[in-house]
Design an enzyme around this catalytic site. Structure first.
Site, PDB file in Angstrom:
ATOM      1  CD  GLN B 234     103.131  -7.136  40.701  1.00 25.80           C
ATOM      2  OE1 GLN B 234     103.275  -6.164  40.944  1.00 25.80           O
ATOM      3  NE2 GLN B 234     101.517  -7.827  40.626  1.00 25.80           N
ATOM      4  CG  HIS B 264      94.522  -2.124  53.581  1.00 21.10           C
ATOM      5  ND1 HIS B 264      95.819  -2.738  53.942  1.00 21.10           N
ATOM      6  CD2 HIS B 264      94.495  -2.055  52.285  1.00 21.10           C
ATOM      7  CE1 HIS B 264      96.274  -2.889  52.815  1.00 21.10           C
ATOM      8  NE2 HIS B 264      95.745  -2.482  51.949  1.00 21.10           N
ATOM      9  CG  ASP B 288      96.325  -6.093  49.175  1.00 25.49           C
ATOM     10  OD1 ASP B 288      95.187  -5.667  49.237  1.00 25.49           O
ATOM     11  OD2 ASP B 288      97.228  -5.359  49.473  1.00 25.49           O
ATOM     12  CG  ASP B 308      96.209  -6.039  40.865  1.00 26.88           C
ATOM     13  OD1 ASP B 308      96.483  -5.165  41.831  1.00 26.88           O
ATOM     14  OD2 ASP B 308      96.775  -6.532  40.244  1.00 26.88           O
ATOM     15  CG  ASP B 342      97.635  -0.860  32.332  1.00 26.18           C
ATOM     16  OD1 ASP B 342      98.708  -1.049  32.875  1.00 26.18           O
ATOM     17  OD2 ASP B 342      97.240   0.414  31.939  1.00 26.18           O
ATOM     18  CB  ALA B 343      94.650   0.552  36.539  1.00 23.40           C
ATOM     19  CG  ASP B 360      96.436   0.460  47.432  1.00 18.32           C
ATOM     20  OD1 ASP B 360      97.029   1.002  47.900  1.00 18.32           O
ATOM     21  OD2 ASP B 360      95.907  -0.495  48.209  1.00 18.32           O
TER      22      ASP B 360
END
Lengths: 540, 504
Positions: B234, B264, B288, B308, B342-343, B360
């Site tokens: 990304q 959050h 994040d 993540d 990878d989730a 999320d």
């Protein structure tokens, strides 16, 4: 003033030639760096081993062996015959495969990016009457539940987005052209659609569906069987389905399934493609099962299950039935170069049937096929690294309108990963059909062509859909199939249906291959594997 | 021949005004507040023209040569001005200085043009004719420029290409002048060479302007970009404006430091505070570290596993001082384990149970992301919790995308999870939705929540109200998002389509 004008023209010319020259130069430079991106690849030619046998045939055997049941050919039909034998407790058999791995048209490979197919790459969801196939797919773990209420696993159903078409310089969703088509095109497509819907549910005088999978379950009603006596092209003309768009689409479909265009396949076979599959429920229309390695996924399950029975690098020839009923054959081992005489009780010939005359000693009662029933194919596997945007836009099947190739499928489409770095393998299918040439003539024409000749064509095909793609190709492996698959030419289905196949054409010998059906579909392979195994079990 | 010079007055005037308009438009585009930008740009430009006019008196010889040189310089600077300014906006700290310098330089040179031309032409006309002719053409040029700019140039060419095109016109004037006044010019050959070279440069740039525009990413990050990185997965962009920081992934807003606490706190505490002494928490996405920051407020938590995909993203939020300040160094906390996988694949292979799972992911705006909201994914997700566990899923805006929101709820229900949707208002995003999911029914009337101290938004009394949905937040879709229909991505696309500046 005079000199001024001359000067003006002179400098005008100089300026414009510098300008256009540099624009042209830059374009050339760009296209040169683009072309022949720095990649290499493998060239896989299927015909080598067959040719080696020509010398072996003259040799004398050096050993004698006994194999109660020999299955000649490790394609999907041969493997499924073995699968059903073993499943029913019959284990005295060997599957002998000429190549160094089993699989035939369902073979696959793998590199650091992905597994990818070399041939068949999907299975349509079966019709509900095809209970044996549904059971088989359930046993492989592809579906759950009761046979009457089967649910196929989402992980193996082709993910959305499934298909797109590159037409008039743009991609559109679905392979049915709509972008840039006129009202007449759409009307004809609509009429064809109605015709298909009508035939889908129509039954013949014998109570069977007009078109069914497996082919042998189709109606023998002569009113419909006569569709096998005319070409699909003539049928379309007769029905006023003649627009470029419609003709392209029909031709694409027959090339895709049969490797032959509408001029060669019969109207019966052409319609069969559209009308023979009745979805399990309304949501299932057009659903297929697919995997990164295509039908290689099923192949792995089968070879794993049959690992004690498969012997590769073995050619079988000089097949003959003795008066005692024993079947004799010669087996050549490409690895040890050893030639053995083999004695069997039964032999299943599961190889392509155009080879039968070369492998059987007695040429009588052999399947009635011709080398011109088999056209050639090129399959190219191209490893690329796309930019993330381009990768996102890939569909499972990506086709270009009015291209000679059938477009490409994208191996990582079924990947569960949410994001990717853009690397994938594209499998491009290219049937080498020419309506003005016979299959033999086509083979002659391409016999000298090698990787260096095909790679630029494949590259150009990709470039025409994705300008600049040549520069992101990492490697390109190309395989040529001389006799890729049987195609249902005019009259073939008539033979299949009207002269019901006899499992034991010769004493002790069974023919198991999709060639029996006249079309190379997974469902047909399953039908013959299943049926021949049942026959053997019955006759012991 | 003199009329040619008068025609060049017209061209030169058009070009001059176009550069001014381009710079003004670009400044208001990038910096906002168009009244201020246009007025200061026009002021600077006019003043610079005055400076140029003043200095014109110092040129005494070879006026035609000087004029030609000036045309080429204006063509070059003016032509590349838009591209240069876009580029410097991203990479230079004091953008305003560059902006006003560029417009000042262009203004100076444009200011030289008319006085010089008047002096070149002074012997060919009477003074009164000269003044009348020159200014007539000058003002006609101005009219043409100001009308074509909004109607033709901006809509059809855009700023970068318009400036290049008018640069080409300037240099073309120079070249034609060289050819026509050959006999009156000194070292004509060298001058001609320079003109041709400049012209070729501009034309080639114009030919490649499409590539250039995409490279410059002429898109609207209205704030200053303080960090930009293209990872394998990304494009991460961090902007800062008056103490407010925003994170964009692939151009979509992920959070604003001003109100991310609302997002959050709602994502984490509404669910986590219902669990007695939570020990193990799983965060999927959330690189994040802001969700992790909230989870760390529970002293009973012993382990947070954060999965993540993007290692460069989590690294950024582990090391960048501003970001570490924002997430309270959560990703470096010994309780937090970061896995860059990878989730989907991770969840599929997972055998562990967690007390609380936070999902999320970015909104389902692409097919790749839609997979992470599919029935197949959720059926694997159920194996991350036991009968007492809870899952909180960020679920886009139920105001803008009510059916998308409903599809997420439906899909969770389809894998036998009980769901309780809730929503909050986050100014940067608008009305935002979440879904709480569990293997047993949940009671949302509870006000006795074990919330940690020091929250800015969530309180026990208000939580039950978050589960109330007004009529305009309820979708009626019955669809289930499957890998083979991706109905969520298709619905999401439709629902967000009218909001072209779609964020998150």
């Amino acid at each position: 003033m005079k000199t001024d004008r001359r000067e003006f023209i002179k400098y005008g010319l100089i300026t414009s030639s510098i300008f256009f020259g540099s624009v042209y130069g830059i374009k050339q430079l760009k296209s040169r760096t683009k072309r022949r991106g720095n990649y290499t690849g493998q060239w896989l030619d299927q015909s080598d081993r067959g040719h080696q046998l020509r010398d072996v045939i003259k040799q004398e055997p050096t050993a004698n062996i006994k194999i109660p049941l020999v299955i000649v050919g490790g394609g999907i039909t041969g493997l499924l015959t073995g699968y059903y034998l073993k499943k029913n407790g019959f284990t005295d058999f060997k599957i002998l495969e000429m190549n160094s791995s089993a699989g035939g048209n369902s073979s696959y490979s793998q590199n650091s990016v992905s597994k990818f197919p070399w041939g068949a790459h999907y299975i349509p969801l079966p019709n509900k009457e095809n209970v044996a196939l549904i059971e088989f797919l359930r046993d492989l773990g592809l579906a759950k539940g009761d046979i009457r209420n089967i649910e196929f696993s989402d992980e193996f159903l082709c993910q959305d987005p499934q298909e797109r078409l590159f037409i008039k310089g743009e991609w559109q969703e679905s392979l049915l052209p709509h972008k840039g088509t006129n009202e007449d095109d759409q009307k004809q497509l609509h009429r064809f659609h109605e015709l298909v819907n009508d035939y889908k549910t129509k039954k013949g005088s014998d109570g069977k569906y007009v078109f069914s999978v497996p082919v042998l379950d189709s109606s023998q009603d002569p009113n419909f069987l006569k569709l096998d006596q005319i070409s699909f092209a003539d049928f379309l003309k007769e029905h006023g389905l003649v627009s470029d768009v419609v003709v392209w689409y029909m031709n694409y479909c027959t090339l895709d399934d049969y490797g032959m265009g509408i001029e060669s396949v019969s109207a019966w076979a052409g319609l069969h493609y559209f009308c023979s599959r009745r979805s399990l429920d309304s949501n299932d229309d057009h659903k297929i099962l697919t995997w990164p390695e295509g039908n290689g996924w099923v192949l792995q399950k089968l070879t794993n299950y049959l690992k004690d029975h498969i012997e590769t690098d073995r050619a079988v020839f000089n097949i003959r039935t003795e008066t005692s009923g024993v079947v004799q054959s010669r087996i050549y081992n490409f690895e040890t170069k050893e030639l053995s005489e083999c004695e069997s009780k039964h032999l299943v010939y599961a190889g392509p049937q155009f080879l039968a005359p070369y492998l059987f000693k007695n040429k009588q009662n052999l399947p009635d096929v011709n080398v011109d029933d088999y056209f050639s194919w090129i399959v190219a596997n191209i490893t690329v690294k796309l930019n993330p945007d381009e990768f996102q836009k890939l569909h499972w099947d990506n086709v270009r309108f009015q291209s000679q190739s059938l477009g490409y499928v994208h191996a990582r489409h079924q990947d569960l990963r949410g994001r990717s770095d853009g690397t994938t393998v594209l499998t491009l299918y290219w049937p080498l059909y020419d309506k003005d040439l016979t299959a033999t003539e086509v083979r002659k024409k391409i016999s000298k062509l090698k990787w260096q000749d095909w790679a630029p064509r494949v590259e150009a095909e990709l470039e025409s859909m994705h300008p600049g793609m040549a520069s992101v190709i990492h490697s390109m492996d190309i395989k040529v199939y001389g006799h890729a698959m049987i195609g249902p030419r005019v009259g073939r289905i008539h033979k299949v249906l009207k002269q019901p196949w006899n499992a034991r054409k010769k004493q002790g010998v069974y023919f198991a291959h999709t060639d029996n059906s006249g079309m190379s579909l997974f469902e047909e392979a399953h039908y013959w594997g299943h049926r021949v195994a049942q026959e053997i079990l019955k006759h012991g | 021949m003199t009329y040619l010079l008068l025609f060049s007055v017209f061209v030169v005037a058009t070009c001059g005004l176009v550069y001014e308009l381009i710079t003004g438009a670009l400044a208001s585009y990038l910096l906002g507040d168009s009244v201020t930008q246009f007025s200061t740009i026009i002021g600077t430009y006019l003043f610079a023209m005055g400076v140029g006019s003043y200095f014109s008196k110092f040129f005494t010889r070879n006026l035609l040569n000087v004029f030609i040189e000036i045309e080429m310089i204006i063509g070059l600077i003016g032509g590349f001005s838009a591209a240069f300014l876009f580029l410097s906006y991203e990479y230079v700290v004091s953008f305003r200085f560059i902006l006003y310098s560029v417009i000042f330089i262009i203004g100076c040179f444009v200011g030289l043009e008319i006085p010089l031309l008047m002096r070149i032409l002074q012997d060919r006309f009477e003074f009164k004719d000269l003044v009348s002719k020159i200014f007539t053409y000058d003002y006609i040029g101005a009219l043409i420029a100001s009308i074509s700019f909004p109607l033709l140039l901006v809509p059809y060419l855009g700023l970068v290409r318009s400036s290049l095109l008018f640069g080409i016109f300037n240099v073309a004037v120079a070249l034609v002048t060289i050819i026509v006044f050959k006999s009156e010019i000194k070292s004509e050959g060298f001058l001609r060479f320079k003109a041709i070279a400049t012209l070729v440069l501009l034309v080639v740039a114009f030919g490649y302007s499409e590539k250039m525009v995409s490279f410059l990413e002429v898109q609207n990050y209205r704030e200053r970009i303080v960090f930009k990185k293209n990872t394998a997965y990304q494009k991460i962009i961090l902007t800062q404006n008056a103490g407010e920081m925003k994170l964009f992934l692939n151009g979509n807003l992920q959070f604003s430091s001003k109100d991310e606490y609302r997002y959050h706190e709602s994502l984490v505490h509404v669910g986590l505070s219902r669990i007695e002494k939570p020990k193990k928490v799983l965060i999927l996405g959330g690189g994040d570290g802001l969700a992790a920051r909230e989870v760390l407020k529970y002293p009973s938590v012993q382990k947070i596993l954060l999965v993540d995909l993007d290692g460069q993203m989590t690294q950024l939020f582990k090391t960048n001082p501003i970001l570490v300040d924002l997430n309270k160094n959560a990703l470096n906390d010994p309780k937090v384990e970061v896995l860059n996988e990878d989730a989907f694949v991770w969840v599929k292979n997972n055998k562990e149970f967690f007390d609380f799972v936070i999902v999320d992911f970015p909104d389902p705006s692409q097919f790749a992301l839609g997979k992470l909201y599919s029935k197949t994914f959720y059926s694997y997700l159920t194996s991350t919790i036991d009968a007492n566990g809870l899952i909180a899923v960020q679920s886009t805006s139920p105001y803008i995308a009510k059916n998308s929101f409903q599809i997420i709820v439906n899909t969770l229900n389809d894998v036998a999870l009980y769901t309780k949707p809730y929503h909050v208002y986050v100014p940067s995003f608008g009305e935002w939705g979440y879904v709480l999911a569990a293997k047993a029914p949940m009671d949302t009337a509870e006000t006795n929540l074990a919330l940690p101290a020091g929250l800015q938004f969530i309180s026990s009394e208000m939580v039950p109200y978050l589960f109330q949905f007004s009529k305009d937040l309820i979708g009626d879709s019955k669809d289930i998002n499957r890998l083979n229909n991706q109905i969520l991505v298709r619905t999401f696309e439709q629902e967000w389509e009218p909001f072209s500046h779609h964020e998150n």
